[in-house]
Design a protein around this motif. Structure first.
Motif, PDB file in Angstrom:
ATOM      1  N   THR A  31       0.861  -1.174   0.000  1.00  0.00           N
ATOM      2  CA  THR A  31       0.000   0.000   0.000  1.00  0.00           C
ATOM      3  C   THR A  31       0.899   1.225   0.000  1.00  0.00           C
ATOM      4  O   THR A  31       2.113   1.118   0.142  1.00  0.00           O
ATOM      5  N   ALA A  87      -0.553  -4.179   3.696  1.00  0.00           N
ATOM      6  CA  ALA A  87      -1.770  -4.694   4.315  1.00  0.00           C
ATOM      7  C   ALA A  87      -1.561  -6.196   4.325  1.00  0.00           C
ATOM      8  O   ALA A  87      -1.352  -6.806   3.277  1.00  0.00           O
ATOM      9  N   ILE A 180      -6.017   0.108  -0.286  1.00  0.00           N
ATOM     10  CA  ILE A 180      -6.028  -1.340  -0.077  1.00  0.00           C
ATOM     11  C   ILE A 180      -6.576  -2.088  -1.279  1.00  0.00           C
ATOM     12  O   ILE A 180      -5.938  -2.985  -1.806  1.00  0.00           O
TER      13      ILE A 180
END
Length: 187
Positions: A31, A87, A180
């Motif tokens: 990310t 993430a 995300i």
């Protein structure tokens, strides 16, 4: 910080152990780097999505489907300023449930269900923990050094609490949609 490798498509690595009765799965996607502006909403996303027993990942994978013993997911910043955050998700499950658990987790990353009624509790928890967060005296000098390396000039929890108080559900979903969902590795 070991440089991360980008993959053009989802890639699986196996570390076989014939005596293992469980699968330990680590999934991640890169990310944007975390900074003073987006760290509070990344923390809110992590609480909603994957930390704790009331998180989306825990409920969808463990509670509703009994696919894993361990489920956690969050956004983690790099140890080096300006580097991509990740993430990630960790799943611990029986071998015969591994594929389905991975499929469900990937589906949550790709198309997160929205449950805005959970946001006030997340926001309240963040405000309370942010207001009470202060490193112990043994960790203080090390923590201050990390904050300086990350570009902070004061304890970031002070500004984070202000951000939590003004944050909305839309802020969380916008963060998900921009940071995300469209993984830089897998747009």
């Amino acid at each position: 910080d070991v440089p991360r490798v980008s993959y053009a498509e989802p890639t699986v690595f196996f570390l076989p152990r014939k005596d293992a009765v469980q699968s330990q799965v680590l999934m991640y996607r890169s990310t944007a780097p975390l900074d003073a502006e987006n760290t509070p909403v990344a923390e809110a996303f992590s609480r909603y999505f994957g930390t704790g027993m009331s998180s989306l990942a825990f409920q969808e994978i463990r509670e509703f489907r009994s696919l894993a013993y361990q489920v956690t997911s969050r956004v983690q910043e790099s140890d080096l300023p300006g580097k991509d955050a990740i993430a990630f998700a960790i799943l611990g499950c029986q071998g015969d449930k591994t594929e389905e658990a991975i499929r469900i987790m990937k589906g949550l990353f790709d198309d997160m269900p929205e449950k805005p009624e959970r946001f006030p509790a997340i926001q309240d928890g963040l405000i309370r923990s942010g207001a009470a967060a202060y490193p112990g005296f043994r960790e203080l000098s090390e923590q201050v050094a990390r904050w300086k390396d990350a570009g902070y000039t004061q304890d970031p929890h002070i500004s984070h609490v202000d951000a939590y108080e003004s944050m909305t559900w839309t802020d969380l979903t916008t963060y998900y949609q921009t940071a995300i969902q469209p993984s830089p590795e897998h747009p």
